[in-house]
Design an enzyme around this catalytic site. Structure first.
Site: not given
Lengths: 649, 317
Positions: A21-23, A54, A154, A169
């Site tokens: 995707g973008g990266i 992008r 990690c 609620c």
């Protein structure tokens, strides 16, 4: 330019990229230019129009095609002689097991969600392959980190914020913010009308509860035989915005300290029929269902405009009509999708009408879409910078240049004159339940909570397991898999519905259970502690997982953190998981909506790392970032998950 | 801004970035015109970023022919173009660049221009070029009636430098809850590099001095920028000594190792191109949209230490 030695390491490396995707687009381009020859890419997504601003390897003509495959073809056009292997698949698919991961010298993440990130982290740990992790949230601080088993922390050494959930609620009865209305419109109303009919739905439960008389025994949400679409729409409208509110008002107790909502009926807002539309909707037959639009039918153009109650009512009715008329076959299995124009329109309108009823300010479709789709702000420049930083770290990893690994923050506002701030990676957290296998504890009412609750809320949501297996001693309580015997499947299905204390091998206070994911090759032990009561507002899961804590700070780390604000603001931050190509989006409580609207970004004011350790830092051997002139940088970032960490020695 | 709205097409395409900088900034972007001269890997990264962002137009200038070195870090040029084709670097890049965003007007200009040719641009960005060229173009930008922002960028080895001249720049700075008007006074490149080194802050990035030595060396020797090798090291060290003596600065502020890297590593390092091109893209977007604190006035990145640092090297007001 890279040195000869670096080039050799680069040329012989086999690299796995997760996410195109973008990266991912930026990363693939930079890897290829840097001389990498053997790159594998996994991405399950297909290309959408909103990616094109992008994800520069994609064109409008590619919309609908596999990102991994199109990215490969695009890159081969300018560097034809390299090996790129695309997988149009989910990284959680069983084919990507530990053995698969072991083939690679380094794994590079350009992922969009926590779940997949945790999954990849575990596979990298099990396969002992270094992982370079990244994430972006528009201009906000974001980082590139290196995770090498046994050497650095990690990905899960620090607890990751899990998606924000709201007390039931608040959503069903007492919304006070626009986001509550969005959640109601999307997860309850939309799901009820267009989603899986068999799924539990609080809208259903509540409205049936309310309607104790027999006349409501029929499901009001079912369309009657031959019922006119607009009439059906008005009936739903009057039920959820009128009748249900009237019923709720009957409960005086609820409204003692709250503003009373006002019931809204369609005939009061729109006395005449939904008038003739301009017929634009017929175009959609050509463009496919994702471009069908009630806005177009009603000649509403600007998604930034805030519609009034009449317009919202029209959109509500028109969108419902279009679903019934043009997309009938989708009904029953729709899941809200931010790229489904008609779905976004319906949810915006429904949320706005509910907001009007509760005296909450209305929002534009653009804003509502951002909230409903958990949309991440994303631009090309930051993705490019992050990708560059990933490749720099990847090259160090290939050369095992451990001492020079850095975690780099890309900052919106300069801190200590820096826009790119490298810090040393942190050492593994000894109490990390993932890489150190430290047991966790779970507080739960063992007489009330079912095994199903435990599986959904803890094993899947909190522990991020994909194919879990749950054991108490040698007794198997639950297991997921394709090759199970029929009687076992029935057995497990029965177990799911039992409360913990009544399982064949009862789980009570003091029991230690083991949860294992065979694909991730990851096991963790959980100590059960019985507790009677849970706070519905603060602990909506009805159970609390403990022991998943940050590493205890060393004495002097307190100095480094500088102020107490970091921990408290971290706990106030509500995090919404993004489904876009980038990172988790961090929204502090209270400004979430503003932030999602993309105009005011209060968060950024508090997100910059501030304090630093003075030269007198003692105890640990002082290691400096970069050259000899600067002091060690420590971070106090109250808005992300890095508020306190230990430095790598 | 005027009330013109973005088209539906623009809103759909720019959805994610409008969420970052707002509709108003997007509108300003679509009315901005950028001139780019001297195409390098870093410049290509920059061009990609602003074309995707949706500026009004990008004008490319580079009459050089395509060479192997030119395509090194350039993802716009397919390898079969690496043949003498009679087309300039700018012309070859033009084809691929315009595909990134059909809503941006991309064009090529040939030759050397002066004066009012520059008036239509909001910003001029020059890639690796000689000291004289930087000074000349910066000077033109300063002399035009309307403010034209000037940016110069160069990447060598795994280092990068960006210079910014916004002349007199006013913008709305966000401070916690309130927004304050902020005014910045920039120096020209010539003014900045003329400042005595002794007067600069003690911890000034060493890359600043090293780049000035290399720049001076190339000028003195009549070299094209980047036409250097390890054989030049003795002469460069002699020049360093001379410059440091003249500036009364210790030579250790310009390490030999760093000079060597800049002389030898004349090819750009692609990850550094992505980083510097990304920062430069952000800066130009900030300037046009008037949102965010702009760099004043140098930015340095060195992959060896990983720091991306802003330095203010301006003549005192």
């Amino acid at each position: 330019m890279a040195s000869e030695q670096q080039l050799q390491a680069i040329k012989s490396a086999k690299v796995l990229m997760v996410g195109a995707g973008g990266i991912g687009c930026e990363l693939l381009k930079t890897l290829v230019l840097s001389g990498f020859q053997d790159i594998h890419i996994i991405d399950m997504d297909t290309i959408e129009v909103s990616n094109l601003n992008r994800q520069f390897l994609f064109r409008k003509s590619h919309v609908g095609q596999s990102k991994a495959k199109v990215a490969r073809d695009a890159v081969l056009r300018f560097r034809p002689h390299i090996n790129i292997t695309p997988y149009h698949a989910n990284v959680k698919d069983p084919e990507f097991n530990v053995d698969f991961f072991k083939e690679f010298n380094v794994v590079l993440n350009g992922l969009d969600n926590l779940d997949a990130r945790r999954h990849v982290n575990r596979l990298c740990l099990a396969a002992d392959v270094p992982l370079v992790e990244s994430g972006t949230t528009g201009f906000l601080g974001q980082q590139v980190t290196v995770h090498v088993k046994g050497k650095t922390e990690c990905y899960e050494c620090q607890p990751k914020p899990t998606p924000k959930s709201y007390p039931v609620c608040t959503i069903t009865s007492t919304p006070s913010k626009f986001v509550h209305c969005i959640v109601w419109a999307k997860d309850l109303l939309f799901a009820k009308l267009f989603g899986d009919k068999n799924q539990d739905n609080d809208l259903n439960v509540r409205s049936n509860d309310a309607a104790s008389s027999s006349e409501h025994a029929e499901d009001v949400f079912e369309r009657r035989e031959g019922e006119d679409p607009e009439q059906y729409g008005r009936r739903i409208y009057d039920h959820v915005f009128g009748y249900n509110i009237e019923v709720a008002l009957g409960n005086e107790e609820t409204w003692k300290n709250r503003n009373k909502p006002k019931p809204i009926y369609s005939k009061d807002v729109l006395p005449n029929g939904l008038i003739q539309t301009n017929g634009n909707s017929k175009d959609c037959a050509i463009d496919g269902p994702s471009s069908m639009s009630a806005m177009a039918s009603l000649s509403l153009k600007n998604p930034q405009d805030i519609w009034n109650l009449v317009e919202n009512t029209k959109i509500f009715l028109e969108a419902l009509k279009l679903f019934l008329g043009k997309r009938e076959k989708d009904i029953g299995n729709l899941i809200f999708d931010k790229d489904d124009q008609l779905a976004v329109e319906f949810v915006t309108a429904a949320a706005n009408i509910r907001a009007a009823s509760f005296g909450i300010p209305l929002h534009s479709l653009f804003e509502a879409k951002g909230i409903a789709g958990n949309i991440v702000h994303a631009v090309a420049t930051t993705n490019a910078i992050i990708a560059g930083l990933i490749v720099i770290e990847a090259i160090k990893v290939l050369q095992s240049d451990t001492n020079n690994y850095r975690m780099t923050y890309c900052l919106e506002h300069p801190s200590r004159k820096m826009l790119l701030m490298p810090v040393e990676p942190f050492e593994p957290n000894k109490s990390c339940y993932v890489c150190s296998e430290t047991p966790l504890s779970l507080e739960v009412n063992t007489n009330c909570s079912k095994l199903r609750d435990f599986v959904e809320k803890i094993v899947k949501n909190k522990l991020g397991m994909n194919l879990p297996l749950i054991m108490h001693g040698s007794a198997l309580l639950y297991e997921v898999g394709d090759d199970l015997e029929e009687d076992m499947v029935a057995n497990y299905a029965a177990n799911l519905e039992k409360v913990l204390a009544e399982l064949p091998s009862p789980v009570t206070s003091g029991t230690m259970i083991t949860v294992e994911d065979l694909q991730q090759e990851f096991t963790c032990s959980i100590n059960i502690k019985h507790r009677e009561e849970f706070d519905e507002e603060k602990e909506p899961d009805g159970m609390v997982l403990l022991g998943w804590t940050q590493a205890p700070p060393r004495e002097k780390d307190n100095v480094a953190v500088g102020n107490g604000a970091s921990t408290s603001s971290a706990s106030q931050a509500a995090v919404v998981e993004a489904e876009e190509d980038d990172d988790i989006e961090i929204i502090p409580t209270g400004v979430g909506i503003v932030s999602a609207a993309g105009t005011k970004r209060k968060l950024s004011d508090t997100s910059k790392p501030t304090s630093s350790v003075a030269d007198g830092y003692n105890g640990d051997k002082k290691r400096e970032v970069g050259n000899d002139e600067d002091v060690v940088v420590m971070l106090s970032d109250g808005n992300s998950d890095i508020s306190k960490k230990k430095r790598l020695q | 801004m005027d009330g013109e709205e973005l088209t539906e097409q623009e809103t759909a395409l720019y959805d994610r970035q409008i969420r970052v900088w707002g509709v108003d900034a997007q509108r300003r972007l679509s009315k901005s015109h950028i001139l780019v001269s001297g195409i390098t890997g870093t410049i290509v990264e920059f061009c990609k970023n602003i074309v995707l962002a949706g500026v009004g137009s990008v004008t490319l200038m580079d009459d050089r022919m395509v060479t192997e070195e030119a395509i090194w870090a350039n993802f716009l040029i397919p390898p079969d173009e690496n043949m003498p084709s009679g087309r300039s670097l700018a012309e070859v890049c033009f084809d691929a660049l315009r595909e990134f965003n059909p809503m941006v007007h991309v064009s090529v200009e040939k030759g050397i221009f002066d004066g009012d040719f520059y008036d239509k641009f909001s910003a001029v960005v020059v890639g690796r070029c000689s000291l004289a060229t930087k000074k000349r173009i910066n000077d033109i930008c300063r002399k035009r009636p309307k403010r034209i922002a000037f940016y110069a960028v160069d990447c060598r080895d795994s280092c990068g430098e960006i210079f910014v001249d916004l002349q007199n720049y006013t913008y709305a700075q966000k401070k916690l809850e309130e927004t304050v008007e902020c005014q910045l006074q920039y120096s020209s490149f010539e003014e900045a590099v003329a400042l005595p080194w002794r007067a600069l802050p003690r911890k000034m990035s060493k890359l600043y001095f090293a780049m000035r030595v290399i720049e001076k060396f190339e000028q003195d020797e009549g070299r094209n920028p980047g036409e250097t090798s390890i054989a030049d090291l003795p002469s460069v060290l002699k020049l360093r000594k001379q410059l440091c003596e003249g500036q009364s600065m210790n030579e250790s502020n310009i390490p030999e190792g760093l000079l060597e890297r800049l002389l030898v590593g004349t090819k750009e390092h692609p990850p550094v191109c992505a980083i510097i091109g990304g920062i430069l893209g952000q800066e130009v977007i900030k300037m046009i949209s008037g949102k965010g604190d702009p760099v004043k006035n140098f930015f340095f990145f060195d992959a060896m230490d990983g720091k991306g640092i802003i330095e203010d090297i301006s003549k005192p007001e």
